[in-house]
Write an enzyme that holds these catalytic residues in place. Structure first.
Site, PDB file in Angstrom:
ATOM      1  N   CYS A 188      -9.769   2.474 -20.646  1.00  0.00           N
ATOM      2  CA  CYS A 188     -10.684   1.751 -21.545  1.00  0.00           C
ATOM      3  C   CYS A 188     -11.672   2.674 -22.261  1.00  0.00           C
ATOM      4  O   CYS A 188     -12.246   2.308 -23.281  1.00  0.00           O
ATOM      5  CB  CYS A 188     -11.447   0.677 -20.780  1.00  0.00           C
ATOM      6  SG  CYS A 188     -10.350  -0.554 -20.070  1.00  0.00           S
ATOM      7  N   HIS A 230     -17.554  -1.427 -25.327  1.00  0.00           N
ATOM      8  CA  HIS A 230     -16.255  -1.844 -24.815  1.00  0.00           C
ATOM      9  C   HIS A 230     -16.375  -3.305 -24.398  1.00  0.00           C
ATOM     10  O   HIS A 230     -17.339  -3.705 -23.749  1.00  0.00           O
ATOM     11  CB  HIS A 230     -15.872  -0.974 -23.623  1.00  0.00           C
ATOM     12  CG  HIS A 230     -14.653  -1.447 -22.914  1.00  0.00           C
ATOM     13  ND1 HIS A 230     -13.494  -1.769 -23.583  1.00  0.00           N
ATOM     14  CD2 HIS A 230     -14.408  -1.655 -21.598  1.00  0.00           C
ATOM     15  CE1 HIS A 230     -12.594  -2.160 -22.703  1.00  0.00           C
ATOM     16  NE2 HIS A 230     -13.113  -2.102 -21.498  1.00  0.00           N
ATOM     17  N   ASN A 259     -10.331  -8.214 -23.242  1.00  0.00           N
ATOM     18  CA  ASN A 259     -10.439  -6.762 -23.038  1.00  0.00           C
ATOM     19  C   ASN A 259      -9.163  -6.105 -23.564  1.00  0.00           C
ATOM     20  O   ASN A 259      -8.100  -6.276 -22.990  1.00  0.00           O
ATOM     21  CB  ASN A 259     -10.634  -6.497 -21.543  1.00  0.00           C
ATOM     22  CG  ASN A 259     -10.803  -5.029 -21.212  1.00  0.00           C
ATOM     23  OD1 ASN A 259     -10.511  -4.158 -22.041  1.00  0.00           O
ATOM     24  ND2 ASN A 259     -11.252  -4.757 -20.005  1.00  0.00           N
TER      25      ASN A 259
END
Ligand code: UT7
Length: 318
Positions: free
Chosen positions: A113, A245, A275
């Site tokens: 990520c 994020h 996500n």
């Protein structure tokens, strides 16, 4: 000062949208639980023919259009992904071939990520050092392909997508002001995929101890944001936009609160995209540029945290 200026942004999503209600038909979950614990309402899932590289190519084309430059002007492609089309060659070289760039530097970066922050930092170094002049920095993922669709604790959290930035080296006040990267491999077992080419010979499925990841995320993200602002000689009041994020709306709120940043300055897309790992920061950046929130001259800070653990932040003047 030679800096990496952002010339253009772009993003791409798969065609198929999957709402919480739709997921609740096959997994033991509810729209209420997902919204309350994560802020996610819907996500996009890649269908047949849609891959990490195809999404990356679409996002890259849009970023090039937005920048108003030709693909052949690009001499560096750095693509962040943990879900490449193939183990090798890199997805970056697929982007290069499809865009018709006869020769450039092209490689993938893997920091899950945090991948986009790593890719941005590497590209920024190469542009500032003179190794390259114009770069495509891309985050692209198809996490739907590594999810255990029977594990309600993880499958509701992720989506697919891609985002891209075109950067150019120029003598400028604008551009990337500072980047900060970290990793702590002692936490490999809190967020990982249980397969790989050199171990099981399979792709594997994502596994996560969500509560522990959450706890580390808020602390690490607040710390790295403070570090990057210090490095850039800025304080929280100078920040126009935070592009984080997009893992969980509660992490975004807690991090902003810890730094005293008003929630109105935080770009939130987790409700629409879930996500998307390395794609989430450039996807959110593109969303806020195209809807007119992020304007030329604005100070923007980007941050991310993910498997490894890895985490990082960047400050830039758009
Ligand atoms: O991108 C990389 C970084 N990743 C992250 O930052 C993710 C960080 N973690 C999180 O966002 C949160 O920890 C989660 C959203 C993953 C989970 O939220 P939580 O508030 O920490 O929930 P929990 O894992 O503590 O689970 C609470 C309860 C459990 O039931 P019991 O044991 O209390 O009876 C779970 O079994 O919620 C249950 N649960 C669900 N219930 C309905 C877990 N997933 C679901 C679900 N639907 N999808």
């Amino acid at each position: 000062m030679r800096r990496s200026a952002v010339l253009g942004v772009g993003s791409a999503l798969p065609k198929r949208e999957v709402t919480n209600e739709e997921l609740a038909e096959t997994v033991d979950t509810t729209d209420e639980w997902i919204v309350e614990r994560t802020g996610i309402r819907t996500r996009y899932v890649a269908g047949e023919g849609e891959t990490t590289a195809s999404l990356a190519i679409e996002a890259a084309r849009r970023a090039l259009d937005h920048a108003g430059i030709a693909a052949t002007d690009i001499d560096l492609i750095v693509l962040a992904t943990a879900t490449p089309d193939q183990t090798f060659p890199s997805s970056a070289t697929k982007v290069q071939a499809t865009l018709g760039i006869p020769d450039c530097i092209a490689f993938d970066v893997h920091a899950v990520c945090t991948g986009f922050l790593y890719a941005l930092s590497v590209a920024d170094s190469m542009l500032r050092s003179g190794t390259a002049q114009k770069a495509l920095v891309i985050g692209a993922e198809t996490f739907s392909r590594i999810l255990d669709w029977e594990d309600r604790a993880t499958c509701v959290l992720f989506g697919d997508g891609a985002g891209a930035l075109v950067l150019a080296a120029e003598e400028s006040e604008r551009g990337v002001l500072a980047t900060k990267l970290h990793a702590d491999g002692r936490h490999n077992d809190l967020l990982f995929v249980d397969g790989g080419p050199s171990t099981t010979g399979t792709v594997g499925k994502l596994r996560m101890k969500g509560r522990e990841v959450f706890r580390h995320a808020v602390v690490n993200l607040a710390d790295v944001l403070t570090e990057v602002l210090d490095e850039a000689g800025l304080n929280a009041a100078d920040v126009d936009w935070v592009v984080p994020h997009q893992a969980n709306a509660r992490i975004l709120d807690a991090t902003a609160r810890k730094l005293g940043l008003p929630s109105e300055k935080v770009v939130v897309t987790v409700d629409r995209h879930a996500n998307t790992s390395a794609a989430s920061v450039p996807l959110a950046f593109d969303t806020a540029v195209k809807d007119g929130r992020i304007k030329r001259g604005d100070v923007v800070v980007l941050e991310a945290m993910g498997g490894g653990f890895t985490w990082g932040a960047a400050a830039l003047r758009y």
